[in-house]
Scaffold this motif. Structure first.
Motif: not given
Length: 133
Positions: A36, A62, A116-117, A120-121, A123-124
């Motif tokens: 990240k 965080q 950040e979004s 996350k996407k 990682l998903l």
């Protein structure tokens, strides 16, 4: 006496196994955090000076988000708590958005939220890819 030694050995093995699992979980978490940091640094094109000022504020943010998640983690079935959590998250974001703008230009702060979004996407998507193998 023999039974006691067997039980003692079993407990020792359980303790070692638990320690190993904890270490693996922390290692995975640290690896994701490192990814990240690299991802956000690249996406925001942070200079060395910006990075030095930004990361302490971001890490504090965080930690505050984690504290908030923990506070509401056992209230998942409470609709009022869900609203309270959203309000607290919004207040936290507003507070730290102001802090981020003190150390970064506004355009990079806007990119931060998108990055950040995006992370996350990513990682998903990676998780989905690995779980289907």
């Amino acid at each position: 006496m023999k039974t006691f030694n067997i039980i003692k050995g079993f407990l020792f093995i359980c303790l070692i196994s638990l320690a190993s699992l904890t270490t693996m979980a922390q290692s995975t978490s640290n690896g994701i955090n490192e990814m990240k940091v690299g991802f956000l640094t690249e996406e925001l094109a942070l200079s060395k000076n910006e990075a030095q000022q930004f990361w302490p504020v971001y890490n504090e943010y965080q930690d505050a988000k984690e504290t908030l998640r923990n506070k509401y983690s056992n209230k998942k079935d409470d609709p009022d708590a869900a609203v309270d959590k959203k309000e607290a998250e919004a207040a936290l974001l507003k507070k730290y958005n102001t802090q981020f703008k003190k150390v970064l230009p506004s355009d990079k702060v806007a990119k931060l939220h998108k990055a950040e979004s995006k992370f996350k996407k990513m990682l998903l998507d990676e998780y989905k890819k690995r779980s289907t193998k």
